[in-house]
Write a protein that holds these residues in place. Structure first.
Motif, short mmCIF file in Angstrom:
data_model
loop_
_atom_site.label_atom_id
_atom_site.label_comp_id
_atom_site.label_asym_id
_atom_site.label_seq_id
_atom_site.Cartn_x
_atom_site.Cartn_y
_atom_site.Cartn_z
N TYR A 443 1.04 -1.25 0.05
CA TYR A 443 -0.07 -0.10 -0.06
C TYR A 443 0.81 1.14 0.06
CZ TYR A 443 -3.47 3.47 1.48
OH TYR A 443 -4.13 4.77 1.62
N ASN A 444 0.59 2.24 -0.84
CA ASN A 444 1.16 3.52 -0.80
C ASN A 444 2.77 3.41 -0.95
OD1 ASN A 444 0.91 6.28 -0.89
ND2 ASN A 444 1.00 6.54 1.28
N ASP A 445 3.11 2.44 -2.11
CA ASP A 445 4.52 2.28 -2.32
C ASP A 445 5.24 1.69 -1.39
OD1 ASP A 445 4.22 3.27 -4.63
OD2 ASP A 445 4.72 5.42 -4.48
N LEU A 446 4.68 1.05 -0.56
CA LEU A 446 5.28 0.21 0.59
C LEU A 446 4.98 -1.20 0.71
CD1 LEU A 446 5.18 2.58 3.59
CD2 LEU A 446 7.47 2.08 2.42
N SER A 447 5.67 -2.24 1.00
CA SER A 447 4.94 -3.59 1.19
C SER A 447 5.88 -4.28 2.23
CB SER A 447 5.78 -4.29 -0.13
OG SER A 447 5.37 -5.68 -0.17
N MET A 448 4.93 -5.11 2.98
CA MET A 448 5.33 -5.85 4.23
C MET A 448 4.74 -7.13 4.11
SD MET A 448 6.60 -5.45 7.18
CE MET A 448 6.63 -3.84 7.32
N ARG A 449 5.84 -8.03 4.69
CA ARG A 449 5.45 -9.37 4.90
C ARG A 449 5.25 -9.85 6.15
NH1 ARG A 449 9.55 -13.94 2.52
NH2 ARG A 449 10.80 -13.23 4.48
N VAL A 450 4.15 -10.74 6.69
CA VAL A 450 4.14 -11.36 7.93
C VAL A 450 4.33 -12.76 7.88
CG1 VAL A 450 2.80 -11.42 9.80
CG2 VAL A 450 3.00 -9.32 8.73
N THR A 451 4.90 -13.43 8.30
CA THR A 451 5.15 -15.00 8.41
C THR A 451 5.24 -15.33 9.97
OG1 THR A 451 6.86 -14.73 6.69
CG2 THR A 451 6.63 -17.02 7.84
N ILE A 452 4.03 -16.50 10.00
CA ILE A 452 3.87 -17.06 11.28
C ILE A 452 4.13 -18.52 11.32
CG2 ILE A 452 2.07 -17.36 13.09
CD1 ILE A 452 0.54 -15.12 11.90
N THR A 453 4.98 -19.08 12.03
CA THR A 453 5.35 -20.36 12.31
C THR A 453 5.29 -20.87 13.86
OG1 THR A 453 7.64 -19.97 12.64
CG2 THR A 453 7.10 -20.41 10.39
N TYR A 454 5.23 -22.11 13.87
CA TYR A 454 5.18 -22.79 15.47
C TYR A 454 6.47 -23.25 15.75
CZ TYR A 454 3.53 -24.76 19.59
OH TYR A 454 3.45 -25.00 21.00
N ASN A 455 6.99 -22.84 17.01
CA ASN A 455 8.24 -23.34 17.49
C ASN A 455 7.79 -24.16 18.52
OD1 ASN A 455 10.61 -23.43 18.97
ND2 ASN A 455 11.17 -21.65 17.89
N GLY A 456 8.16 -25.40 18.48
CA GLY A 456 7.79 -26.49 19.54
C GLY A 456 8.81 -26.29 20.51
N THR A 457 9.98 -25.81 20.41
CA THR A 457 10.97 -25.67 21.42
C THR A 457 10.53 -24.60 22.48
OG1 THR A 457 12.81 -26.67 20.25
CG2 THR A 457 13.33 -25.43 22.34
N ALA A 458 10.16 -23.65 22.03
CA ALA A 458 9.75 -22.30 22.54
C ALA A 458 8.21 -22.39 23.13
CB ALA A 458 9.85 -21.41 21.80
N GLY A 460 5.35 -21.86 21.29
CA GLY A 460 4.67 -20.72 21.02
C GLY A 460 4.85 -20.29 19.64
N HIS A 461 4.18 -19.33 18.94
CA HIS A 461 4.22 -18.98 17.64
C HIS A 461 5.14 -17.87 17.38
CE1 HIS A 461 0.04 -20.97 17.74
NE2 HIS A 461 0.36 -20.97 16.52
N LEU A 462 6.10 -18.07 16.43
CA LEU A 462 6.99 -17.04 15.91
C LEU A 462 6.54 -16.29 14.89
CD1 LEU A 462 9.92 -15.83 16.03
CD2 LEU A 462 10.63 -17.82 14.44
N VAL A 463 6.35 -14.99 15.01
CA VAL A 463 5.90 -13.97 14.06
C VAL A 463 7.11 -12.95 13.73
CG1 VAL A 463 4.35 -12.20 13.72
CG2 VAL A 463 3.65 -13.87 15.05
N THR A 464 7.30 -13.05 12.16
CA THR A 464 8.24 -12.15 11.68
C THR A 464 7.84 -11.26 10.82
OG1 THR A 464 10.06 -13.85 11.99
CG2 THR A 464 10.33 -12.09 10.26
N LEU A 465 7.89 -9.79 11.01
CA LEU A 465 7.57 -8.86 10.25
C LEU A 465 8.65 -8.40 9.34
CD1 LEU A 465 5.56 -6.53 13.06
CD2 LEU A 465 4.79 -8.58 11.65
N ASP A 466 8.65 -8.22 8.12
CA ASP A 466 9.98 -8.01 7.42
C ASP A 466 9.69 -7.21 6.09
OD1 ASP A 466 9.26 -10.24 6.18
OD2 ASP A 466 10.94 -11.18 5.70
#
Length: 487
Positions: A443-458, A460-466
């Motif tokens: 949007y408005n000449d910007l782009s964002m990716r969000v990726t969600i994975t499950y981490n069995g060791t921790a 919980g869900h690992l969320v990465t915004l990049d």
């Protein structure tokens, strides 16, 4: 805001074994909301030229952006044909070498919260960190415009911020920067000084019915849309500096001429090394030494801003050293390196936003590239510091290379949109079957990716915004540096 973003979503892919029915865990909504918060919290990121194309790219790719072309008015006689000029814009290559991300873990038991709760507790702070990082990168480019620098006369204690802005305006007028669309970003210290003046607060002079007084909003002043950013470069060093004196006795009228780049000193200049940044007590500006350690003569990188009288003081600053030996697991800092750089203890604490350059006292005393420090952390050795720069290295660094620190100023940045570009491209989605869900919003000449994975060791869900972007100076004549508060 979110509804507007959702209309512009690029694409989204989900892995079948992940619960995609819960709205709170829809990554495309996370990406859209992240962009909304990002835009709200950037300062300079909203004021520079932006370029976006919905074509997936990878780190290190080179793409082209465009800066406006120029035309020249012609004259014609009654029977002459018009002189047709090509309406072309100049293509400027930009390397996508800034992969900015923030990652966080949402532990089991917390994921059941509503989307709004998740936004307030996790997403909004994470998005603000991205906005801060991008603003630091963009504001760090202020040092690329030091050829257009002004500073109120160091000996004139009566000068104020109004004088500084007017002098900056003159520099940009001479450079023919268009009057419309000029911006000025002040450091917090400079803003405080400005807000003490009637020009910026008196409602009848400002013409804003007192908005500036109530909100400390500077608005449009002297032709500039004026902003304050906490990420603008303004700092004081604590490593000390040393003074020498100039010798203009043999020069015309006992002064060194405006524009001079060869400076003579009264004593041996061997302590002033090539690559150091220096200032003069009677002449404004920041200068870098190109050749030093030569009896009583040094050469600087840009001409003096004004004529300099005899026996002026020259101030040079304590240097540091690259410490590869103290950086565990790292044997070199190659061209393109964009991670932490370990600096050996030298009595100097690197400052956030500080100008820095590198060199080798033997073979290459002035290495390519001048940078801004956008992050400082405790280093690997006793008294060492890690620094991160505004962009990847343009020249490789070796162990014990000299770290030249810039002088302490408030570096306020005047520019228009054509001075600097922020170029973004969307990142690729994770492959199906990897156990990840991901969404991309543009949007408005910007782009964002969000990726969600499950981490069995921790557990919980690992969320990465990049996001993937590149920053490029488009025109050095369209920006200027307003220096305040020398030490």
């Amino acid at each position: 805001m979110i509804k507007k973003f959702l209309k512009t979503l690029s694409y989204v892919a989900f892995d079948n074994d992940f619960d995609t029915d819960e709205r709170a865990w829809n990554p495309e909504i996370w990406a859209a909301e992240t962009l909304a918060v990002l835009e709200e919290n950037m300062v300079i990121g909203r004021l520079v030229h932006t370029d976006f194309s919905n074509v997936i790219a990878s780190f290190g790719d080179t793409v082209n952006t465009r800066k406006p072309g120029t035309f020249t008015a012609k004259r014609k006689g009654t029977n002459d044909d018009v002189d047709v000029q090509n309406a072309t814009a100049v293509k400027v290559p930009v390397v996508l070498n800034q992969h900015v991300h923030t990652s966080f873990m949402i532990r089991d038991g917390e994921e059941s919260r509503s989307f709004r709760d998740l936004i307030d507790e996790y997403l909004r702070p994470a998005a603000k960190s991205l906005a801060e990082h991008i603003d630091r990168i963009l504001l760090g480019q202020v040092f690329q415009f030091l050829d257009n620098q002004i500073e109120i006369d160091p000996d004139d204690t009566s000068s104020d911020i109004k004088d500084a802005i007017l002098d900056t305006r003159e520099v940009q007028n001479v450079k023919k920067v268009p009057m419309d669309g000029r911006n000025l970003i002040l450091t917090p210290a400079t803003e405080t000084e400005a807000l003490k003046l009637d020009l910026f607060l008196s409602a009848e002079k400002v013409g804003d019915s007192g908005t500036a007084l109530r909100e400390a909003s500077l608005g449009k002043k002297l032709g500039y849309e004026t902003f304050m950013s906490q990420n603008a470069s303004g700092y004081a060093t604590d490593g000390g500096s040393t003074l020498g004196t100039t010798n203009a006795a043999g020069s015309t009228n006992g002064v060194m001429a405006k524009g001079a780049t060869t400076i003579t000193l009264t004593s041996d200049s061997s302590a002033i090394l090539a690559g150091m940044y220096i200032t003069f007590t009677t002449v404004a500006g920041v200068y870098r030494v190109l050749t030093g350690a030569n009896a009583t003569t040094i050469t600087i990188d840009r001409g003096l801003e004004a004529a300099m009288p005899d026996d002026s003081f020259v101030r040079y600053y304590t240097v540091g050293a690259v410490d590869l030996a103290g950086h565990s697991g790292v044997s070199t800092y190659p061209i393109g390196y964009d991670k932490q750089i370990n600096i050996a203890a030298s009595g100097v604490i690197p400052q956030l936003g500080q100008l820095v350059g590198f060199g080798d006292s033997d073979s290459d005393p002035v290495r390519t590239g001048e940078y801004a420090i956008i992050d400082v952390a405790t280093g690997s050795g006793a008294g060492d510091y890690y620094i991160m720069l505004d962009r990847p290295l343009e020249a490789a660094l070796e162990d014990t290379d000299v770290v030249n620190y810039g002088p302490p100023f408030q570096y306020n940045f005047a520019f228009d949109r054509a001075a600097l570009a922020l170029v973004t491209r969307p990142l690729a989605m994770p492959r199906s079957g990897t156990g990840a869900v991901s969404g991309v919003s543009s949007y408005n000449d910007l782009s964002m990716r969000v990726t969600i994975t499950y981490n069995g060791t921790a557990q919980g869900h690992l969320v990465t915004l990049d996001m993937l972007c590149g920053v490029k100076v488009l025109d050095e004549d369209r920006g200027a540096v307003m220096l305040r508060g020398r030490v």
